[in-house]
Design an enzyme around this catalytic site. Structure first.
Site, short mmCIF file in Angstrom:
data_model
loop_
_atom_site.label_atom_id
_atom_site.label_comp_id
_atom_site.label_asym_id
_atom_site.label_seq_id
_atom_site.Cartn_x
_atom_site.Cartn_y
_atom_site.Cartn_z
N PHE A 1 1.18 -1.42 0.01
CA PHE A 1 0.32 -0.13 -0.21
C PHE A 1 0.86 1.15 0.06
CE2 PHE A 1 0.78 -0.03 4.50
CZ PHE A 1 0.72 1.50 4.66
N LYS A 2 2.02 1.28 0.52
CA LYS A 2 3.12 2.08 0.32
C LYS A 2 3.28 3.45 -0.93
CE LYS A 2 4.94 0.86 4.61
NZ LYS A 2 4.07 0.11 5.34
N ASP A 3 3.10 2.32 -1.59
CA ASP A 3 2.84 2.59 -3.17
C ASP A 3 1.87 3.89 -3.62
OD1 ASP A 3 4.66 1.56 -4.36
OD2 ASP A 3 3.87 0.13 -4.52
#
Ligand code: PLP
Length: 463
Positions: free
Chosen positions: A114-116
């Site tokens: 999810f960091k993207d």
């Protein structure tokens, strides 16, 4: 476009606009930046976003927070470019898992976690800001695995940035490590530190607290203390809730939690007016947040390695933002709590406030594996261990009436050992990533020591 100002949770750093708060990361007084007030969306505003493309939802939310720094005309192409790299047209598809349980898939970005979502956009905003200021920046970050790869992917090749990512040697999965060490661009450096994630995070904080060093290199941070990341992440909570009937119907989110960034982004969506009944904070056996919310005692213990390494954290930076909110933004009280060594008791009134927003659970290693196995057996789908921790906690917090959305924070193939253990089958990396396992690796090994790390940075930046 009115300008949103950002204030520090510790009250003595100057208030900044969005752009300066983003470039600075940690406030000069050691606090975290928070918007001075919460913008409000009406039910009609939310209803108007239903059925829109994910990119439009991100734009609508970001515009409330970036006023004075980026115009709509500047922001829109950056958002479109960021999410064009995602491999699913919905960007964050929602999949029904059980009667009342839905999975929000946040792993279709370039590094499969999810960091993207935030870093792809924050990388572009950083580059645009530095360019118009004709400035360079050295970005330092600590990672328990996924932030580092997402940050490197977002900043690699940028002229205006040198990036140093500290990760705990031997504590990240092979896929996570390779995603950091195989970038060939000369502006990115992965540093394997002889220590755990909390040590990496502490050394990054030390660098920021060294005023001379901080100024000399124009240090920037893209850890989840960076406000820009939090605000971008709020968008997928809105997108998911709208699909399940918000704003007319409330929803509950189950969030696998480490540094409290993602679950705080959900709180931001709630402050905007999104009807969120409960925020479920799911922890593995590194359970400081669960202990804090159940007993009121925020005490750090030793970190132990688990199947869900991105949550192997005992110092949860963004929790300070939640405490700030729970104290009614009483900065002197936050300073007093945060300056106590080893931890503190959360005052009763603040604990009540926290419990009105958050519930928590702790999941053991065995429960994590058996939940991965159970979902695989029932649905044929593999989930990553962090995701399983969230789902397990969602099932254990059973008194919720609203639909529950559990966050699938990473692709199962980032954590093949745990998934193979639990299901007997090896999860496959997507085809477009197959070369990862054969590219040459490049990393710097370093002791857990501030002077050594500063020397490494000094040497590489001047080179
Ligand atoms: C970073 C991460 C988490 C924890 O998110 P926080 O914002 O640090 O609470 C959970 N799962 C995965 C896969 C992650 O990469």
């Amino acid at each position: 476009m009115s300008e949103m100002r950002y204030i520090s949770t510790r009250g003595s750093a100057a208030a900044l606009g969005f752009e300066d708060a983003m470039l600075t990361g940690l406030a000069a007084d050691g606090g975290l930046y928070m918007p001075e007030s919460w913008p409000q969306f009406s039910a009609a505003d939310f209803a108007e976003l239903r059925g829109r493309k994910f990119e439009e939802i991100v734009l609508r939310i970001c515009l409330e927070f970036v006023g004075g720094s980026f115009s709509e005309a500047e922001l829109k192409p950056m958002i479109d470019q960021s999410y064009s790299r995602f491999r699913h047209p919905a960007r964050c598809p929602l999949r029904q898992l059980d009667n009342n349980l839905h999975l929000l898939e946040l792993f279709h970005g370039p590094t499969l976690a999810f960091k993207d979502f935030a870093l792809q956009l924050v990388g572009r905003m950083f580059a645009a800001s530095l360019q118009r200021r004709a400035r360079r920046s050295v970005i330092v970050g600590a990672t328990s695995g996924d932030t580092g790869s997402a940050a490197i992917e977002a900043f690699r090749g940028l002229e205006s940035v040198d990036m140093f990512i500290l990760f705990p040697e031997g504590r990240v999965s092979e896929v996570q490590r390779r995603q950091m060490t195989t970038a060939s661009d000369s502006n990115v450096h992965a540093i394997a530190v002889d220590g755990d994630f909390d040590a990496c995070q502490a050394r990054v904080k030390d660098m920021f607290n060294d005023a001379g060093f901080r100024q000399e290199f124009c240090l920037g941070a893209v850890n989840s203390i960076n406000w820009a990341r939090i605000v971008v992440q709020a968008a997928y909570f809105v997108a998911a809730a709208l699909q399940l009937g918000a704003p007319e119907r409330g929803v509950t989110f189950a969030v696998p939690t480490g540094n409290f960034g993602d679950v705080f982004a959900a709180y931001v969506a709630k402050q905007l007016g999104l009807p969120i009944d409960r925020l479920i904070v799911a922890t593995n056996r590194n359970d400081i947040l669960h202990r804090a919310l159940t007993t009121g005692s925020y005490r750090t213990g030793p970190v132990s390695a688990t199947y869900s390494p991105s949550m192997d954290i005992q110092v949860s930076s963004n929790f300070e933002r939640a405490l700030f909110e729970a104290s009614d933004r009483d900065a002197p009280r936050i300073v007093e709590l945060m300056c106590r060594q080893g931890g503190f008791e959360i005052p009763g009134d603040m604990l009540d406030r926290l419990r009105s927003d958050y519930v928590s659970g702790r999941v053991s290693e065995n429960q994590t594996l058996s939940r991965i196995g159970d979902i695989h057996a029932r649905t044929g789908q593999a989930v990553c261990p962090h995701t399983a921790v969230g789902i397990e906690t969602a099932y254990s917090v059973s008194d919720t009436n609203s639909p529950v959305i559990a966050l699938a924070t990473a692709h199962p193939a980032k954590f093949p050992d745990a998934v193979r253990h639990a299901t007997g089958t090896e999860p496959c990396l997507p085809d477009w990533m197959a070369e990862l396992m054969s590219l040459p690796e490049r990393m710097i090994r370093a002791p857990d020591s501030l002077p050594d790390l500063q020397a490494i940075i000094r040497e590489r930046v001047s080179a």
